[in-house]
Design an enzyme around this catalytic site. Sequence first.
Site, PDB file in Angstrom:
ATOM      1  N   ARG A  48      86.901  88.199  50.429  1.00  0.00           N
ATOM      2  CA  ARG A  48      86.398  88.154  49.046  1.00  0.00           C
ATOM      3  C   ARG A  48      86.851  86.885  48.326  1.00  0.00           C
ATOM      4  O   ARG A  48      86.343  86.544  47.270  1.00  0.00           O
ATOM      5  CB  ARG A  48      86.817  89.415  48.277  1.00  0.00           C
ATOM      6  CG  ARG A  48      86.297  89.463  46.852  1.00  0.00           C
ATOM      7  CD  ARG A  48      86.260  90.864  46.209  1.00  0.00           C
ATOM      8  NE  ARG A  48      87.257  91.786  46.698  1.00  0.00           N
ATOM      9  CZ  ARG A  48      88.545  91.798  46.297  1.00  0.00           C
ATOM     10  NH1 ARG A  48      88.980  90.917  45.417  1.00  0.00           N
ATOM     11  NH2 ARG A  48      89.380  92.682  46.794  1.00  0.00           N
ATOM     12  N   TYR A  99      65.226  83.589  31.013  1.00  0.00           N
ATOM     13  CA  TYR A  99      64.921  84.548  32.076  1.00  0.00           C
ATOM     14  C   TYR A  99      65.216  85.971  31.564  1.00  0.00           C
ATOM     15  O   TYR A  99      66.237  86.217  30.927  1.00  0.00           O
ATOM     16  CB  TYR A  99      65.778  84.230  33.300  1.00  0.00           C
ATOM     17  CG  TYR A  99      65.564  85.190  34.426  1.00  0.00           C
ATOM     18  CD1 TYR A  99      64.374  85.205  35.138  1.00  0.00           C
ATOM     19  CD2 TYR A  99      66.555  86.097  34.781  1.00  0.00           C
ATOM     20  CE1 TYR A  99      64.178  86.097  36.169  1.00  0.00           C
ATOM     21  CE2 TYR A  99      66.368  86.988  35.819  1.00  0.00           C
ATOM     22  CZ  TYR A  99      65.174  86.989  36.509  1.00  0.00           C
ATOM     23  OH  TYR A  99      64.976  87.867  37.521  1.00  0.00           O
ATOM     24  N   ASP A 171      70.846  76.531  32.707  1.00  0.00           N
ATOM     25  CA  ASP A 171      70.196  77.139  33.866  1.00  0.00           C
ATOM     26  C   ASP A 171      69.186  76.123  34.393  1.00  0.00           C
ATOM     27  O   ASP A 171      68.175  75.841  33.743  1.00  0.00           O
ATOM     28  CB  ASP A 171      69.512  78.454  33.444  1.00  0.00           C
ATOM     29  CG  ASP A 171      68.943  79.219  34.634  1.00  0.00           C
ATOM     30  OD1 ASP A 171      68.499  78.569  35.605  1.00  0.00           O
ATOM     31  OD2 ASP A 171      68.935  80.465  34.584  1.00  0.00           O
ATOM     32  N   LYS A 196      65.431  80.875  44.245  1.00  0.00           N
ATOM     33  CA  LYS A 196      64.160  80.189  43.967  1.00  0.00           C
ATOM     34  C   LYS A 196      64.069  78.890  44.788  1.00  0.00           C
ATOM     35  O   LYS A 196      64.040  78.954  45.997  1.00  0.00           O
ATOM     36  CB  LYS A 196      64.019  79.960  42.465  1.00  0.00           C
ATOM     37  CG  LYS A 196      64.392  81.184  41.608  1.00  0.00           C
ATOM     38  CD  LYS A 196      63.438  82.342  41.755  1.00  0.00           C
ATOM     39  CE  LYS A 196      63.976  83.632  41.136  1.00  0.00           C
ATOM     40  NZ  LYS A 196      64.415  83.553  39.752  1.00  0.00           N
TER      41      LYS A 196
HETATM   42  C1  LIG Z   1      65.285  84.377  38.902  1.00  0.00           C
HETATM   43  C2  LIG Z   1      66.064  83.695  37.828  1.00  0.00           C
HETATM   44  C3  LIG Z   1      67.360  84.111  37.503  1.00  0.00           C
HETATM   45  C4  LIG Z   1      68.027  85.293  38.194  1.00  0.00           C
HETATM   46  O1  LIG Z   1      68.326  85.003  39.516  1.00  0.00           O
HETATM   47  P1  LIG Z   1      68.423  86.127  40.693  1.00  0.00           P
HETATM   48  O2  LIG Z   1      68.750  85.305  41.876  1.00  0.00           O
HETATM   49  O3  LIG Z   1      67.096  86.808  40.738  1.00  0.00           O
HETATM   50  O4  LIG Z   1      69.517  87.058  40.287  1.00  0.00           O
HETATM   51  C5  LIG Z   1      68.040  83.408  36.537  1.00  0.00           C
HETATM   52  N1  LIG Z   1      67.465  82.366  35.878  1.00  0.00           N
HETATM   53  C6  LIG Z   1      66.212  81.951  36.151  1.00  0.00           C
HETATM   54  C7  LIG Z   1      65.626  80.813  35.396  1.00  0.00           C
HETATM   55  C8  LIG Z   1      65.465  82.597  37.135  1.00  0.00           C
HETATM   56  O5  LIG Z   1      64.214  82.196  37.391  1.00  0.00           O
END
Ligand SMILES: *Cc1c(COP(=O)(O)O)cnc(C)c1O
Length: 383
Positions: A48, A99, A171, A196
Amino acid sequence: MPDSADKLALSTLTVTAGRPTVVPDAPLNPPIVLASTYAAGGTAEYGRYDNPTWAAFEEVLGALENGRALAFASGLAAVATVLDLVPAGGVVVAPRHAYLGTLGQLSDLLGDGRLRDVRLVDVADTGEVARAAAGADLVLVESPTNPALEVADLPAVCAAAREAGALVVVDNTFATPILQRPLDAGADVVVHSVTKYLAGHSDVVLGALVTAPTTRGDDLHERLLARRKQVGAIPGPFETWLALRGLRTLHLRVERACANADELARRLAGHPAVERVRYPGLPTDPGHTRATAQLPAYGAVVAIEVRGGAAAAESVTRATRLWVHTTSLGGVESTLERRRRWSGESPTIPENLIRLSVGIEDVEDLWADLSAALDDVLEPPSP
Ligand SMILES: *Cc1c(COP(=O)(O)O)cnc(C)c1O
């Protein structure tokens, strides 16, 4: 990685960082290390706390974002961990079109009394962000936003938030470090949904945080690492290895997807079934002429508003053959989704808005499929 890594282009770092030292018979790729525990006497100790496969992935992402990366179980695990930096009773500024899951976390924290205030802003309006930052503990920026595609003037927004004494978190999921490096623009922490573009093949859920290469950034790195150990929001070694394998082609995928998106956005703007195209930088997109200097290209997410309302938009998502109707984005394959099919989506996102995640297929094939589905919307109903 060679000593002169700071002089290498991003495309070279994408390929060369995070490799084992080259000695006879060494594998070129880092192995998937499956270990819950390590022999005592070293620094890793327990599964961990540390893992060599995470370290390889983190080295590449850190090199690309010009900071120190930490891998997490998902993008939202990374978001939750960064929000843990806010003291109890604190104030957070966030994009009104952030998001959905991020906004969900913030509203839960507010509802539970963990936060005193959450101020939602239009990130494209630097003045509004600066005013909201006064007295805030953390300013969270997404740029471009999901799915409204508003673009922030990152250097100006980061400077205003820092001036107000707030931590600045960006982000960078939509732009990726290939198009935009928020730490260079003054951010303290970068968030990624690795799920993504970074992983890029729609086969893994993973997240990451990257801290700035400064004393302040190092302090944040230690706090976030301690939090990851304590909460256990850690990725599996196999998922991390898949993400690293995907990451190796990030620059090529982003380049091709952006070129496809740019071409499709222009054609969509001229299609009679399309009322509006949102694509930052597109001359016909009236809402997005501000602050786009940050992005040399504008990403590969395009949003369209379909003539005929929600029903027409739904029928487009059902009519395509190549474009897959699904949520999520950033994979090699092109996908589309009417965002308001989610009850939690912001009511300021139009009912007829379809978010397109443009992939790396042949652009003519993509256009033929999408334009045929849009043509169907225009046809008069049969008697
Ligand atoms: C999908 C997404 C998230 C969340 O990510 P996960 O991997 O699905 O937990 C956060 N910010 C943005 C801009 C996203 O497109």
